[in-house]
Every structure is written in C-alpha cells, then in structure tokens.
Design a protein around this motif. Sequence first.
Motif, PDB file in Angstrom:
ATOM      1  N   THR A 196       0.721  -1.215   0.135  1.00 57.12           N
ATOM      2  CA  THR A 196      -0.016   0.022  -0.037  1.00 57.12           C
ATOM      3  C   THR A 196       0.756   1.303  -0.061  1.00 57.12           C
ATOM      4  OG1 THR A 196      -0.016   0.317   2.545  1.00 57.12           O
ATOM      5  CG2 THR A 196      -1.572  -1.289   1.369  1.00 57.12           C
ATOM      6  N   GLN A 197       0.377   2.358  -0.174  1.00 53.26           N
ATOM      7  CA  GLN A 197       1.089   3.615  -0.330  1.00 53.26           C
ATOM      8  C   GLN A 197       1.638   3.970   1.015  1.00 53.26           C
ATOM      9  OE1 GLN A 197       1.764   5.605  -2.811  1.00 53.26           O
ATOM     10  NE2 GLN A 197       3.000   6.932  -1.605  1.00 53.26           N
ATOM     11  N   LYS A 198       1.004   3.683   2.145  1.00 51.68           N
ATOM     12  CA  LYS A 198       1.528   3.598   3.690  1.00 51.68           C
ATOM     13  C   LYS A 198       2.774   2.889   3.865  1.00 51.68           C
ATOM     14  CE  LYS A 198       0.106   3.410   8.567  1.00 51.68           C
ATOM     15  NZ  LYS A 198      -0.869   3.291   9.423  1.00 51.68           N
ATOM     16  N   GLU A 199       2.534   1.569   3.393  1.00 51.51           N
ATOM     17  CA  GLU A 199       3.591   0.627   3.486  1.00 51.51           C
ATOM     18  C   GLU A 199       4.858   0.960   2.682  1.00 51.51           C
ATOM     19  OE1 GLU A 199       1.218  -3.624   4.097  1.00 51.51           O
ATOM     20  OE2 GLU A 199       1.378  -2.632   2.243  1.00 51.51           O
ATOM     21  N   ARG A 200       4.687   1.595   1.492  1.00 51.03           N
ATOM     22  CA  ARG A 200       5.617   2.069   0.572  1.00 51.03           C
ATOM     23  C   ARG A 200       6.605   3.357   1.176  1.00 51.03           C
ATOM     24  NH1 ARG A 200       2.421   0.785  -3.983  1.00 51.03           N
ATOM     25  NH2 ARG A 200       1.634   2.854  -3.806  1.00 51.03           N
ATOM     26  N   LYS A 201       5.832   4.233   1.854  1.00 48.11           N
ATOM     27  CA  LYS A 201       6.522   5.044   2.754  1.00 48.11           C
ATOM     28  C   LYS A 201       7.086   4.867   4.016  1.00 48.11           C
ATOM     29  CE  LYS A 201       3.069   8.971   1.672  1.00 48.11           C
ATOM     30  NZ  LYS A 201       2.291   9.836   2.165  1.00 48.11           N
ATOM     31  N   ILE A 202       6.654   3.570   4.506  1.00 39.48           N
ATOM     32  CA  ILE A 202       7.668   3.055   5.916  1.00 39.48           C
ATOM     33  C   ILE A 202       8.744   2.443   5.342  1.00 39.48           C
ATOM     34  CG2 ILE A 202       7.565   1.320   7.401  1.00 39.48           C
ATOM     35  CD1 ILE A 202       4.346   1.775   7.564  1.00 39.48           C
ATOM     36  N   LEU A 203       8.658   1.746   4.006  1.00 40.32           N
ATOM     37  CA  LEU A 203       9.743   1.247   3.505  1.00 40.32           C
ATOM     38  C   LEU A 203      10.978   2.227   2.946  1.00 40.32           C
ATOM     39  CD1 LEU A 203       8.374  -1.718   1.243  1.00 40.32           C
ATOM     40  CD2 LEU A 203       9.866  -1.935   3.493  1.00 40.32           C
ATOM     41  N   LEU A 204      10.371   3.325   2.570  1.00 37.16           N
ATOM     42  CA  LEU A 204      11.191   4.511   2.136  1.00 37.16           C
ATOM     43  C   LEU A 204      11.992   5.105   3.267  1.00 37.16           C
ATOM     44  CD1 LEU A 204      12.402   6.286   0.087  1.00 37.16           C
ATOM     45  CD2 LEU A 204      10.219   7.709   0.168  1.00 37.16           C
ATOM     46  N   GLU A 205      11.461   5.269   4.448  1.00 43.67           N
ATOM     47  CA  GLU A 205      11.776   5.646   5.591  1.00 43.67           C
ATOM     48  C   GLU A 205      12.939   4.803   6.128  1.00 43.67           C
ATOM     49  OE1 GLU A 205      11.045   8.508   7.735  1.00 43.67           O
ATOM     50  OE2 GLU A 205       9.632   9.079   6.078  1.00 43.67           O
ATOM     51  N   ASN A 206      12.578   3.452   5.996  1.00 50.53           N
ATOM     52  CA  ASN A 206      13.602   2.521   6.602  1.00 50.53           C
ATOM     53  C   ASN A 206      14.785   2.786   5.351  1.00 50.53           C
ATOM     54  OD1 ASN A 206      12.306   1.416   8.849  1.00 50.53           O
ATOM     55  ND2 ASN A 206      11.260  -0.008   7.427  1.00 50.53           N
ATOM     56  N   ALA A 207      14.623   2.642   4.440  1.00 54.55           N
ATOM     57  CA  ALA A 207      15.940   2.653   3.082  1.00 54.55           C
ATOM     58  C   ALA A 207      16.730   3.918   3.579  1.00 54.55           C
ATOM     59  CB  ALA A 207      15.294   2.790   1.753  1.00 54.55           C
ATOM     60  N   HIS A 208      16.039   5.174   3.855  1.00 53.17           N
ATOM     61  CA  HIS A 208      16.764   6.446   4.088  1.00 53.17           C
ATOM     62  C   HIS A 208      17.618   6.159   5.515  1.00 53.17           C
ATOM     63  CE1 HIS A 208      15.582   9.029   1.181  1.00 53.17           C
ATOM     64  NE2 HIS A 208      14.345   8.819   1.336  1.00 53.17           N
ATOM     65  N   THR A 209      17.059   5.308   6.543  1.00 57.24           N
ATOM     66  CA  THR A 209      17.514   5.172   7.688  1.00 57.24           C
ATOM     67  C   THR A 209      18.839   4.117   7.668  1.00 57.24           C
ATOM     68  OG1 THR A 209      15.772   5.503   9.041  1.00 57.24           O
ATOM     69  CG2 THR A 209      17.617   4.284   9.905  1.00 57.24           C
ATOM     70  N   LEU A 210      18.576   2.954   6.811  1.00 62.10           N
ATOM     71  CA  LEU A 210      19.578   2.092   6.454  1.00 62.10           C
ATOM     72  C   LEU A 210      20.883   2.916   5.689  1.00 62.10           C
ATOM     73  CD1 LEU A 210      17.772  -0.969   5.187  1.00 62.10           C
ATOM     74  CD2 LEU A 210      19.161  -0.905   7.192  1.00 62.10           C
TER      75      LEU A 210
END
Length: 114
Positions: free
Chosen positions: A89-103
Amino acid sequence: MSFSNKKLGMFIRNGRLDKNLTQEQLAEKLDCNLSYLGNIERGKNTPSLRLFIGIIRILNLSADKFIYPDSDSSNDTYQQLLRLLKQCTQKERKILLENAHTLIENREEKPIEP
C-alpha cells in the motif's frame, strides 16, 4: 548496449511474474508454443519482433526498460524488491522508504562510486 538473450529472457520472465501468469497462460495469450516461450525466458531463443511486441503489450512492459535498462535491472534482488513494492500500500511504501533512508544514513561502509 550489448544485447543478451539471457537479459531479454529475464526481462520477459519478470514481467510475466509481475502479472502472476504462468508460462502456459502467456503462451496461450500469445498463441505461441509453450516450449518456445520457455526457451525465450531461458535465453535460448530470441522472439521475432511481432512476438516481442505481443509480449510487451500483454505484460504491459516498456521496451525502454529493456533497451535502456537501469544498472540494477538485471539484479534478481532488485527485481524481487520491485515485485514486492507493487504489492504494498502507499502507507507501506512510505514506511519502507523511511527505512531505506535510515539504512543508508547509518551504514558503516559507503559504496564505491563507478
């Protein structure tokens, strides 16, 4: 660009998997022999232009993605991530994007630039 039957086969296979089609289903839609389609996906055969156009239309692929591939497009992990992103979902993609930035911000070793 160097043409490769294996890259073309992977491109078609990934497109087919993205549409959740079996080889048999795609071959039927294309009015194509199943073993011939399998050989195309394995890089043993090259489709005619007519068949290639049929494949990209049925799978809703862009020929540009094959002709001008991203540097990571032949990477199986990259392809798996793209397939999974399409299911989020769009919400899940935003969470994954935040995680990628953190990584990326917290990795110990920076990648070597080509």
